[in-house]
Structures are given as structure tokens and as C-alpha cells.
Design an enzyme around this catalytic site. Sequence first.
Site, short mmCIF file in Angstrom:
data_model
loop_
_atom_site.label_atom_id
_atom_site.label_comp_id
_atom_site.label_asym_id
_atom_site.label_seq_id
_atom_site.Cartn_x
_atom_site.Cartn_y
_atom_site.Cartn_z
N GLU A 109 40.38 32.33 35.05
CA GLU A 109 41.60 32.47 35.84
C GLU A 109 41.85 33.96 36.09
O GLU A 109 40.99 34.79 35.81
CB GLU A 109 42.79 31.78 35.17
N GLU A 120 40.99 36.81 33.75
CA GLU A 120 39.55 37.05 33.58
C GLU A 120 38.92 36.43 32.32
O GLU A 120 37.71 36.28 32.28
CB GLU A 120 39.23 38.57 33.54
#
Length: 699
Positions: free
Chosen positions: A428, A431
Site C-alpha cells: 500500500e 510501502e
Amino acid sequence: MHPATTRGIPVYMMPLTLPVVLTAALGLAAPGAPGIDEQYLPADKSGLLTSRTTESRVWATVQKEGGLGEIFYPTIGGPSARALSFVVTDGRGISKPSKVTTEQSDPGSLSFRQTFSARSWRLVAAYTVDPQRSTVLVDLSFSGRGKLYAVYDPALGNSRGGDSGRGMVATDGAVSSAVAASPAFTATSNGFSGVSDGLTDLRDGRMDWHYDTAGPGNLVQTGAIGHRHTTLAIGFADSASGAVKTAAKSLGRGFASVSRSYAYGWKQYLSRLKNPPRGLSATERQLYRTSAMVLAASEDKANPGAYVAAPAAPWAFGTDDPSGPYHLVWSRDLYQIALALIAGGDRAGANRALDFLFRKQQKPDGSFPQNSQVDGTPVWGGLQLDEVALPMVLAYRLGRTDASTWSHVKRAADFLLSYEQAPATPQERWENQSGYSPNTIATEIAGLVCAASIARANGDAASAARYLATADSWRARVKAWTVTSTGPYSSSPYFLRLTKDGDPNAGTTYNIGDSGPSNVDQRRVVDPSFLELVRLGVLPASDPDIRNSLRVIDAELGVRTPNGFFWHRASFDGFGEKADGSQWEYNLPDDSLLTHGRAWPLLSGERGDYEIAAGDLRAARTRLTAMARAAGPGHMLPEQVWDQNPPPGRTPGTPTYSATPLTWSHAQYIRLAQNLAAGRVLDTPDVVADRYLSRPDDK
């Protein structure tokens, strides 16, 4: 300025690790190769300079501690110098300034001036870039007692090692630099960092070494300045002779002429943009103008549309050689920047960004790399589905319905539909986690609805229908995947950062990473990024689960500071400094809790956007004020600010050592200012809002 350091230890205090000849060595090669490798300077920059012309392909950063930090050439994707510092000696040793101040010397350009103050001397350094060639110019005015020296640390070709020097010329492969002075240096020397360099030599207050050559290795070059007023030039080229000519021509023009031409270019750029919105304070107006210039300055000149994340390398990323991820182009950050360019009036820049995304970054299968070099070459191998979806939203926002754009949009949309785990994402937006993220799902829904609109404009009704059906299905299920009713923070439902399994009421556990705890119940991990569902028009601002989730994150992640209210990016976040302010590091062990993520000003901007959507313009205005107060010297906005438990000497709400300026932060500031002026969130795609916010079940 403060001396260069190696892992926090001043170079001039380090023991010599190799034999050094202590007498003058005119014409001799410097001993001690290759020298000590030092990481790039702290990332909390106080200024960024580059010309508006493409003839000049050099960028320079200004250090808060004084002097220049990384100088980038021939692209903004990698430094070719580590530092230019100024050293004053008093005959007994190095005389350090008691105070260094940085100011933006011209409100209409990225021009900066620093004043170094000590009991017995004063130095004023003004910085500019030659628009006609790749040269950084520094105007120095010195008064008081002592001797002044310039210490230059090249890192040519995006590598701190391998530089060779002769005179004040340095070369590493196909990249060279030359340092020249007018009036000329009274003495020069080449040396190796921490062994035979100028800072080591000057510890006794005298310049004893005059090595004519050094290298290859971690080269440092030193020039003695014998006049009260001096102009320095650092010229870059693809050959030693070219660098010498570049520096000489810029010196010949003179600092005053070059700086006027440089400033004129920025003033011309600003004149083509929208004026700062009315109602801003003088400081907020200046930050707005500076933010617009920082975004423009972050674009590479050889690769139009390639805007990097930041011209800095925070924490352990400063040890990367070649330089690390902040000098890369990220699809998500580029989307954020492009929206700000649109909001500020630089639509051409936003179109270049979209062209870069589609023509340079997009892979044949329609996806986008986690990040790339400025020429589009993929670097990290992660897949983030928001980075696939957001270019489609940007294409719609720009009204790009031509056949070529449609071909790229179709590839991206088809990739989302074919990706077996979608809408769950391998990573997401922060990271380091996978799963069902409300933020990522919001971008996927909006991306598909925007893609459907472009498909219809190109006569592809079948693709449009498929995209809309999937978007509707994901929108109908986003809460079932990401909203818990059994979590510990509220008896009412609230959004989670993500779920690993699509079951938000299950006590599934995962490791936070970045030294955070392991085996954390996913119902205990929240972040504010669910607000993307509102900003993109997927859910209304009045949604009760959105409102309750705001109460949760305010209690769990909110940070009240003298500069305003800010938020941590997620529960248990460890992406930030250690408790004592020392740097974040790679691969810290789980449960060590050594590092602590601080508060993010850009999240205040996102909260302000939500409040505009909710009709609370007064609250949104306080977010803009908080962001402005978070800016550091030179009106540079940071990635993070200190929270309620800063290290000694630091104040909550002021910049940490994180990446500064962060282009995403500056982009969010511009967008919030324009959204406030408009009284609505301009980023919301109307095609998404029309589809979802007018439905009876949303009333």
C-alpha cells in the site's frame, strides 16, 4: 559551518588512520587513498537551486548547518558533489560559527543567502546558478579576523568514490567539475577524506598541505581565499577541459549578472501561474510561491515530466552509493505533484508528468514500477496498485481522451482487472505492508471509473462496462474488507490501515516492520489514509464510519504541537529517527522499537481537504496554517516534524532530519490553499462523485 562528519564524528577530531606527510608537498600526490567514505549530508535542506533553463543541468541544495549540500549533475536523479563548506581558522584551529541563518534572498526566485556569525568574524554567502551553463556560483563577503577556506567534496557521476583531482579539477569517468575563484585562490590542495583533506589539515589553524593531485578515491579539494570579497564557481561538464571552461565563463559574467538572469527566469515562471489565493498571510503567500518553485525545480531537464520525490537522502539512505530512493520518480508522488501543478496553473508540467508515466514508466503489462530512474528505468521491484490506478485518475483530470492516452489507460485498467489478488495490493502507499487497504481500494475504484469515462470517449463501451462493474463491486465491499466493528479503539465501526485477509473483525496479526512490534492484531493498526475514499468521491464526508474513524485516529495518532495539530502516518510506525535523534537504519529487528515515525505535515493537508468536503472551511484553514508553521528555513516543507517526545534541543512541530523539501508536502500545501479558495476539493473527479455521492443509499 559545522565540519563534515563521519557517523556523527567531526572529521577534524578523528585520529589519522594512515601516515600523513606534515610538511608542504607542492606538486606531490596526496597520501591515504582512498580515504574515508562519508554518507551524504543531513536531509533537512534549507534551500534548493536550479535554473529554469535546460542549458543549465545543475541543482544545488543548501544545508541548514551552512554551505551547500548535494549538487546534482547532469540530472536531478543523482548527485555529483557531496558538499561545499566554508572553514575559518584563527591561527590555532578551526573557528566554528556560533550561528548560521538561511533566508530566501529574493521572494520571486529560488535564491538563498546564508550568514555565518562568530565572535570575531562574519561571513555572508549568496548562492545562484548560471542559466547559460551548468555552474553554481557563490558570492562570499568575509569580515573580521581569521582566514577563510572553501572545502569542496565532489561525488561525480553519483558515486562518492573514484574521483581524481588535479589542481581544483575533479574527474570520475565521463563527469568532471572545476572550482574556480575570482580573485583566484591563494593556495589549493587535493586530499582524501579524513586523511589528507583540508578539514584534517586545518585542525591546527594552518594550511600545511598543498597536494597537487589525488585519486582515485574519496576526493576533497581545498582552496584558500585571500580576499574579503570573492566569487566561487563550480562548473560541471563531461570533460575536465569543459568543466574548466564552464566555470571560467560563469566567473567572467560575474555574480551580479548571473544572479539577475537566474532570478528573472523564476519570476517569469511565477508570472505564468495563478497568484497565491487571497486571505493568506505574508508567510503563507511566500511558502505558496516557494512551493510552486520547488515542484518545478524537482523536474529533470533531460527527461521532461520526471519529478523526483526529494533532492535529499535522509538517514541511512544517505549511505547509498549510488544515491537512494528519494532521488527516484514514484508514480504516486508524481500524481500528487501533477495535481498541484494543475491547481497552481502549470498544466503543461502536469501533462509532461502524465506523458512520463505512460511513455517512460508504464510496463508492457500495463502496471507501473514501484519507482524508477529519471529516464524511466525501474529500480525497486515492488508492485503498488495505487500507483497503477492514479495515472488513470490523472489522465481524466487532464481531460486526456486521445487514442494514445486511451491505449495506456486501457492497459492499466486491464491490469487491475486481471490481477488475481485485486483489490488487495502487494504494497500500500506506505510501502511496507500488503493487504486490503482502504486507501488503495479508493484509488482503484476511482481509477476504473475514470478509465470507463475515457473508454466511452473512445467508443469502447464494453471496456467501460467492465470497469464500472468492477468499481461498483469493490465500492460495495470496501467496508466489509477494511472496517472493523470488534476493534479495541471504539465500540462503533472504524477503518483499519489494512487487513491481511479481508476480514476486519478477525484478530489476524502481522509484523509492523521498521523496528516496530511483531504479531500485532490488525484491528489495532489504523492510519488516516482512508480519507482518500472521500477525496476521490467514493464515499461522502458525512459517512458515519468515516466520522468515527476520524475520532479514532485523532486519539491514536494525533499530535498537538506549538505549530498546530499533526498526525503520525500509522500505528506503531517506526519510519523515523531514534529517540535520541540519530538516524533510522535499514533492517532493524522487529520488537526493538529503536526508531519512531514522527508526524507528517502532508497529513494535515489531507485532513484539511476532508474538512472542506465536510463543509468546515474554518477547520481546514487551521491545517494550512499548521503546514506553513512546519516549514523550515528557506520555506522548505519537511516530510516529518517532531512529535511530543523530541530529542533534546528540538521543538515539537518543527522539521526532523527527514527529507526536506519533500515534493509531496509542497504539492499538498498548494492544493489545500487552492481548494480552500474554491470552497471545494478540486482534486475530486466529478465522474466518480457523480456516480457514487448522489446515490440514495448515501443520503
